[in-house]
Write an enzyme that holds these catalytic residues in place. Structure first.
Site, PDB file in Angstrom:
ATOM      1  N   LYS A 153      32.502  56.751  69.046  1.00 29.38           N
ATOM      2  CA  LYS A 153      32.890  56.921  67.633  1.00 29.38           C
ATOM      3  C   LYS A 153      34.165  56.132  67.343  1.00 29.38           C
ATOM      4  CE  LYS A 153      30.750  61.392  66.677  1.00 29.38           C
ATOM      5  NZ  LYS A 153      30.268  61.777  68.036  1.00 29.38           N
ATOM      6  N   ARG A 212      50.620  71.328  46.680  1.00 32.13           N
ATOM      7  CA  ARG A 212      51.901  71.497  47.365  1.00 32.13           C
ATOM      8  C   ARG A 212      53.022  71.276  46.354  1.00 32.13           C
ATOM      9  NH1 ARG A 212      51.400  71.520  52.836  1.00 32.13           N
ATOM     10  NH2 ARG A 212      53.560  70.936  53.146  1.00 32.13           N
ATOM     11  N   ARG A 269      62.367  74.422  55.840  1.00 28.78           N
ATOM     12  CA  ARG A 269      63.444  74.332  56.825  1.00 28.78           C
ATOM     13  C   ARG A 269      63.268  73.108  57.719  1.00 28.78           C
ATOM     14  NH1 ARG A 269      64.903  77.468  61.897  1.00 28.78           N
ATOM     15  NH2 ARG A 269      67.139  77.106  62.122  1.00 28.78           N
ATOM     16  N   GLY A 320      53.780  73.794  51.139  1.00 28.18           N
ATOM     17  CA  GLY A 320      52.559  74.487  50.736  1.00 28.18           C
ATOM     18  C   GLY A 320      52.870  75.853  50.168  1.00 28.18           C
ATOM     19  N   ASP A 321      53.938  76.444  50.650  1.00 25.55           N
ATOM     20  CA  ASP A 321      54.378  77.736  50.133  1.00 25.55           C
ATOM     21  C   ASP A 321      55.869  77.875  50.420  1.00 25.55           C
ATOM     22  OD1 ASP A 321      54.577  78.205  52.829  1.00 25.55           O
ATOM     23  OD2 ASP A 321      53.415  80.048  52.855  1.00 25.55           O
ATOM     24  N   ASP A 370      58.447  80.233  52.505  1.00 30.06           N
ATOM     25  CA  ASP A 370      58.495  81.265  53.544  1.00 30.06           C
ATOM     26  C   ASP A 370      59.915  81.797  53.624  1.00 30.06           C
ATOM     27  OD1 ASP A 370      55.740  80.850  54.785  1.00 30.06           O
ATOM     28  OD2 ASP A 370      56.561  78.822  54.902  1.00 30.06           O
ATOM     29  N   ASP A 425      55.682  83.785  50.807  1.00 37.70           N
ATOM     30  CA  ASP A 425      55.611  84.798  51.864  1.00 37.70           C
ATOM     31  C   ASP A 425      57.019  85.319  52.087  1.00 37.70           C
ATOM     32  OD1 ASP A 425      52.927  84.305  52.277  1.00 37.70           O
ATOM     33  OD2 ASP A 425      53.258  82.909  53.935  1.00 37.70           O
ATOM     34  N   ASN A 482      55.010  75.535  67.849  1.00 38.53           N
ATOM     35  CA  ASN A 482      54.992  76.917  68.341  1.00 38.53           C
ATOM     36  C   ASN A 482      54.060  77.076  69.526  1.00 38.53           C
ATOM     37  OD1 ASN A 482      56.758  77.682  66.378  1.00 38.53           O
ATOM     38  ND2 ASN A 482      55.269  78.782  65.129  1.00 38.53           N
TER      39      ASN A 482
HETATM   40  N1  DCP Z   1      52.602  79.833  61.994  1.00 37.83           N
HETATM   41  C1  DCP Z   1      52.009  79.673  63.248  1.00 37.83           C
HETATM   42  N2  DCP Z   1      50.669  79.817  63.393  1.00 37.83           N
HETATM   43  C2  DCP Z   1      49.896  80.113  62.337  1.00 37.83           C
HETATM   44  C3  DCP Z   1      50.460  80.281  61.058  1.00 37.83           C
HETATM   45  C4  DCP Z   1      51.830  80.120  60.919  1.00 37.83           C
HETATM   46  O1  DCP Z   1      52.710  79.393  64.214  1.00 37.83           O
HETATM   47  N3  DCP Z   1      48.577  80.250  62.497  1.00 37.83           N
HETATM   48  C5  DCP Z   1      54.044  79.648  61.849  1.00 37.83           C
HETATM   49  C6  DCP Z   1      54.384  78.181  61.928  1.00 37.83           C
HETATM   50  C7  DCP Z   1      54.505  77.776  60.500  1.00 37.83           C
HETATM   51  C8  DCP Z   1      55.105  79.023  59.877  1.00 37.83           C
HETATM   52  O2  DCP Z   1      54.504  80.105  60.584  1.00 37.83           O
HETATM   53  O3  DCP Z   1      55.338  76.650  60.347  1.00 37.83           O
HETATM   54  C9  DCP Z   1      54.889  79.135  58.400  1.00 37.83           C
HETATM   55  O4  DCP Z   1      53.497  79.081  58.106  1.00 37.83           O
HETATM   56  P1  DCP Z   1      52.954  78.274  56.868  1.00 37.83           P
HETATM   57  O5  DCP Z   1      51.486  78.472  56.841  1.00 37.83           O
HETATM   58  O6  DCP Z   1      53.703  78.633  55.646  1.00 37.83           O
HETATM   59  O7  DCP Z   1      53.165  76.732  57.282  1.00 37.83           O
HETATM   60  P2  DCP Z   1      54.329  75.704  56.973  1.00 37.83           P
HETATM   61  O8  DCP Z   1      55.425  76.327  56.191  1.00 37.83           O
HETATM   62  O9  DCP Z   1      54.697  75.074  58.261  1.00 37.83           O
HETATM   63  O10 DCP Z   1      53.608  74.571  56.108  1.00 37.83           O
HETATM   64  P3  DCP Z   1      53.260  74.638  54.546  1.00 37.83           P
HETATM   65  O11 DCP Z   1      54.173  73.671  53.869  1.00 37.83           O
HETATM   66  O12 DCP Z   1      51.842  74.197  54.465  1.00 37.83           O
HETATM   67  O13 DCP Z   1      53.465  76.038  54.083  1.00 37.83           O
HETATM   68 MG    MG Z   2      55.028  77.428  54.521  1.00 33.59          MG
HETATM   69 MN    MN Z   3      53.690  80.685  54.682  1.00 33.40          MN
END
Ligand code: DCP
Ligand code: MG
Ligand code: MN
Length: 347
Positions: free
Chosen positions: A75, A153, A186, A193-194, A196, A260, A283
């Protein structure tokens, strides 16, 4: 590279990754056993490609990368030679497109989306019209109503503006509260996307943040910042709470944004900050590092001496002892990982 912000991608093989990701997303939308397996294979391959420093030139080179099998290598060659991947077209059947569309409704997962498709729904209008006699929960109705807003976003500046309205309201409620933004904001991302938000409180005066969340939510609703609740904690008196909702700038044409709010005990603020700052791939790498060293890491802390059930590694026989949780620095230090600023935390 970053999966979430296309404008900031910088992998040399990004064109290949984009096509394989597109194909993976199509398989994700299906339910078969083999689809699940393919998603696993492609995600492994995509990760390997992200870490591969050179532009891939040949089949043998692709095949030599750990995580890239024979079929995927073929692919990759097709993408290199034609700039396209025909398989994407074959997989893009209308069930997949409808299911992906429905999954954009907050509160709708794979199962429900497939069920609606099987009941004859193809568009959001079909869902609105409850075609096929489908039923929506209250949260799904909100998800449908604000579909475009929720799937958009926001610019970083908007997340900041909303937080700057929330923070003084929280501090007015209790001046000792600790409140900060985590997540993509941060990490310094240009879009979020949201929002936190982490809330906690030092306990030196014998008080905690317990019980403050309902009042905080009430005041944020009164200030027209919170607009809809999506998920409330079952037990508001707990020390660890998670609230999910929609918010907006209190201006006429402002879009709804996802928010959140996480409340955590003061002792676990470092571990919570680390976890909710992410990103999720970083993570996972940190958790794996902890596991290799015989620790266990989650949003509450870093634990030593955790004993897991050998038949099911998810089940802990012994919870172990907490060795770090108050600061992010301690966790990095104990794991022997060089300190990384939030904006560096990708993978
Ligand atoms: N998180 C994780 N595993 C998941 C969901 C979340 O480790 N299944 C942790 C890492 C993410 C944080 O929580 O960075 C916040 O989750 P978000 O879904 O809000 O993701 P982000 O803030 O990183 O990205 P976005 O800009 O899309 O909200
Ligand atoms: Mg987020
Ligand atoms: Mn979130």
């Amino acid at each position: 590279c970053d999966r979430k912000e296309p404008e900031q991608r910088e992998c040399v093989n990004q064109d290949i990754i984009d096509k394989l990701e597109e194909l993976m997303e199509l398989h994700k939308a299906k339910l078969g056993e083999d689809d699940r397996w393919r998603v696993y294979t492609y995600s492994k391959c995509i990760r390997a490609l992200r870490n591969y420093p050179k532009k891939i030139k040949s089949f043998n080179e692709a095949r030599s990368i750990n995580g890239v099998g024979e079929k995927t290598a073929r692919k990759i060659m097709e993408i290199i030679e034609t700039g396209d991947l025909r398989r994407i077209g074959y997989e893009k059947t209308d069930d997949v497109e409808a299911v992906n569309l429905f999954r954009g409704i907050y509160g709708v997962g794979q199962q429900i989306a497939s069920m609606w498709y099987n009941n004859g729904c193809r568009t959001l209008d079909d869902v609105s019209a409850r075609k096929g006699g489908i039923k929506l929960s209250h949260v799904q109705e909100i998800g449908l109503q604000f579909y475009d807003d929720i799937n958009d976003r926001m610019p970083r500046s908007e997340a900041e503006a909303i937080f700057n309205l929330i923070k003084p309201i929280a501090l007015k409620l209790d001046e000792h509260l600790f409140i900060d933004i985590m997540g993509s904001f941060r990490r310094g991302k240009a879009t979020c996307g949201d929002i936190d938000i982490l809330v906690t409180r030092p306990t030196s005066d014998g008080m905690t943040h317990a019980g403050l969340l309902p009042e905080l939510l009430a005041r944020l609703h009164a200030a027209k910042i919170l607009t809809e609740d999506l998920a409330l904690p079952d037990d508001f008196s707990a020390l660890e709470l998670c609230y999910r909702g929609l918010c907006k700038l209190p201006e006429p044409d402002a879009k709804r944004r996802r928010i959140d709010i996480l409340c955590v005990p003061w002792e676990s603020r470092g571990a919570a900050l680390l976890y909710y700052t992410g990103d999720d791939i970083f993570n996972r790498a940190m958790r794996m590092k902890a596991n290799v060293l015989g620790y266990s890491l989650n949003q509450r802390g870093l634990y030593a001496g955790v004993i897991r059930d050998p038949r099911n590694r998810r089940v802990k026989i012994s919870a172990g002892n907490i060795v770090a949780s108050e600061t992010e620095e301690e966790v990095f230090k104990i794991l022997g990982v060089p300190w990384q600023e939030p904006h560096e935390r990708v993978r």
